[in-house]
Design an enzyme around this catalytic site. Structure first.
Site, mmCIF file in Angstrom:
data_model
loop_
_atom_site.group_PDB
_atom_site.id
_atom_site.type_symbol
_atom_site.label_atom_id
_atom_site.label_comp_id
_atom_site.label_asym_id
_atom_site.label_seq_id
_atom_site.Cartn_x
_atom_site.Cartn_y
_atom_site.Cartn_z
ATOM 1 N N CYS A 1 60.294 -0.540 57.034
ATOM 2 C CA CYS A 1 59.776 0.435 56.924
ATOM 3 C C CYS A 1 60.562 1.437 55.965
ATOM 4 O O CYS A 1 61.685 1.271 56.075
ATOM 5 C CB CYS A 1 58.916 1.541 57.788
ATOM 6 S SG CYS A 1 57.807 0.315 58.948
ATOM 7 N N ASP B 1 78.140 24.101 24.312
ATOM 8 C CA ASP B 1 76.637 24.515 23.748
ATOM 9 C C ASP B 1 76.245 25.679 23.527
ATOM 10 O O ASP B 1 76.569 26.666 24.474
ATOM 11 C CB ASP B 1 75.633 23.623 24.929
ATOM 12 C CG ASP B 1 74.345 23.580 24.385
ATOM 13 O OD1 ASP B 1 74.011 22.780 23.300
ATOM 14 O OD2 ASP B 1 73.460 24.449 24.966
#
Length: 489
Positions: A34, A437
């Site tokens: 599981c 940037d």
């Protein structure tokens, strides 16, 4: 993580979905495995065994739980976060390399022997590349069985099985149901054989505004579009072109795939997951970034930001060069011209998309004089294209991040901004950073952070190893179209 027994037990007992994909719980008394968040009553601790992969659990003789479907849980974030051999191998397997080139082809791409790759995977994941690829084929088969009405023989071929017998045996051993029984439970509707709708799971939380906003605001006409609440784009896949439509929902991303060949299903899903950064661990990322008082309010306001990546690394590299020192609109215009002149035409079942973005081989002979940009950038573009076409620079799923950075920086006209953009969006490096940037500098100034590249980089040390995610929070602090969910026309 699967070796940390107490931590795994706590995750299972609290049904903590954050750990889905990190490890799998095998239950000795039932013979099933599981995900940690399985809704059934947790087993006794002495009956739990923990595995690092679905393939490992399957190889140990456990079958997938029918309630929590562990084979369909989000992928482990390790394979996107790490740059070592095992992570590179797992990224290539997810991209379908074992199915197309076999294990020798996988090893050749990595630059290691088959024996070395096998040994490393078994040591960490408890299974070799064939077993991991088999687990992936089983999930692909399940999707096709449950979402199409294709004959089972065609499903087996499309999922990559060598024979009907191996297909039947694998499905029965992994899911404890025959292919016919799986289809009877799912009751699929009659749809075109190569058009599928699937759900892409992710770890919550996920803030989709900058993720989809960035992709749409920078989208190349003919290759990408936003329509009816979905980001649509063309994909170049091993067996032919495809079109995908991706739309965000609270607990999943809906993906509608129009494929030329169903054998490309698992590769298409893998590339869509990478494009949207769906295997990230947002809790780990946000916990680290929130330790900075400057970022903490941004994280609290919109937790779970993802890095908008790419479905085609070489396309991203070309577009990064086109975007050097120009606006988003100008970069889109340059890219659209390349697409019209050199892109491969495709048929979009829904209309709107017209081409695949040209690959490096198609761009090698482009005429620089036809490009409306400075001469230096023309030379940079042709140099990068040639390096990609010749294999001098590898941006594939199994690329070595450090080596690729070095090779890119050695190319004339390719500076740190271009390299880090490619590292962040094409290679998937979670620690890529863009201190020069313009958007980052503007956000830094508005937030009271240093704006000089060296000073900002020094401040950003506390964000490591998640600086690419810090970039998303900084960009999102500014008013720009890339930060907003698109509005459908």
């Amino acid at each position: 993580m699967h070796t940390e027994t107490e931590r795994c037990v706590r995750a299972v007992q609290s049904k903590d979905a954050r750990f889905d994909g990190w490890f799998y719980t095998a239950v000795l008394t039932t013979g099933i495995y599981c995900r940690p968040s399985c809704p059934v009553v947790p087993p006794k601790v002495e009956n739990m065994r923990f595995h690092p992969s679905a393939a490992s659990a399957q190889q140990a003789g456990f079958r997938a739980c029918k309630r929590c479907r562990p084979d369909a849980s989000p992928g482990s974030p390790q394979w996107n976060e790490r740059a070592d051999l095992v992570a590179r191998t797992m990224r290539l397997i997810a991209d379908g390399v074992v199915d197309t080139d076999g294990v020798p082809g996988l090893a050749a791409r990595l630059g290691y022997s088959v024996r070395q790759v096998e040994r490393q995977l078994r040591a960490e994941l408890g299974a070799g590349p064939l077993a991991i690829a088999r687990a992936q084929r089983a999930q692909t088969a399940r999707l096709l069985i449950e979402t199409t009405t294709l004959p089972m023989g065609e499903v087996a071929l499309a999922a990559g099985f060598a024979s009907i017998r191996s297909f039947n045996d694998t499905v029965r051993s992994v899911f404890a149901l025959t292919p016919t029984e799986l289809r009877a439970k799912a009751k699929p509707v009659n749809t075109p054989a190569t058009t599928l709708s699937v759900r892409l799971p992710f770890r919550a939380p996920l803030t989709p505004d900058n993720l989809f906003g960035h992709l749409v605001a920078t989208g190349v006409p003919g290759v990408e579009e936003w329509r009816d609440g979905a980001y649509r784009r063309t994909l170049r896949l091993p067996h032919g072109p495809a079109v995908v439509a991706l739309s965000p929902h609270p607990d999943h991303i809906a993906a509608r795939l129009a494929l030329s060949d169903l054998r490309d299903l698992s590769t298409a899903i893998s590339r869509c997951r990478r494009l949207l950064d769906l295997d990230a661990d947002p809790v780990a990322v946000d916990d680290q970034l929130a330790t900075d008082p400057v970022l903490a309010p941004l994280v609290a306001k919109s937790p779970g930001r993802r890095v908008p990546r790419t479905a085609d690394p070489e396309e991203l590299a070309v577009r990064a060069v086109l975007g050097q020192q120009v606006s988003t609109a100008a970069a889109r215009t340059h890219a659209a011209r390349l697409v019209l002149e050199h892109g491969e035409p495709i048929t979009d079942p829904e209309g709107g998309l017209t081409h695949l973005f040209p690959d490096p081989a198609a761009l090698v002979d482009l005429d620089p004089d036809r490009l409306a940009m400075p001469a230096t950038r023309k030379r940079t573009l042709t140099t990068v294209v040639r390096a990609l076409a010749d294999g001098e620079v590898d941006l594939g799923a199994g690329a070595d991040w450090a080596s690729t950075r070095e090779r890119l920086l050695a190319l004339p006209g390719v500076g740190p901004w271009t390299v880090e953009t490619i590292a962040m969006r094409a290679l998937g490096d979670p620690d890529a950073f863009l201190p020069t940037d313009l958007g980052i500098k503007a956000a830094a100034a508005a937030l009271g952070l240093p704006t000089g590249a060296s000073a900002l980089t020094a401040h950003a040390q506390q964000w490591r190893p998640w600086r690419a995610y810090a970039v998303q929070y900084l960009w999102a602090a500014m008013d720009h179209a890339v930060n907003r969910m698109p509005v459908s026309p």
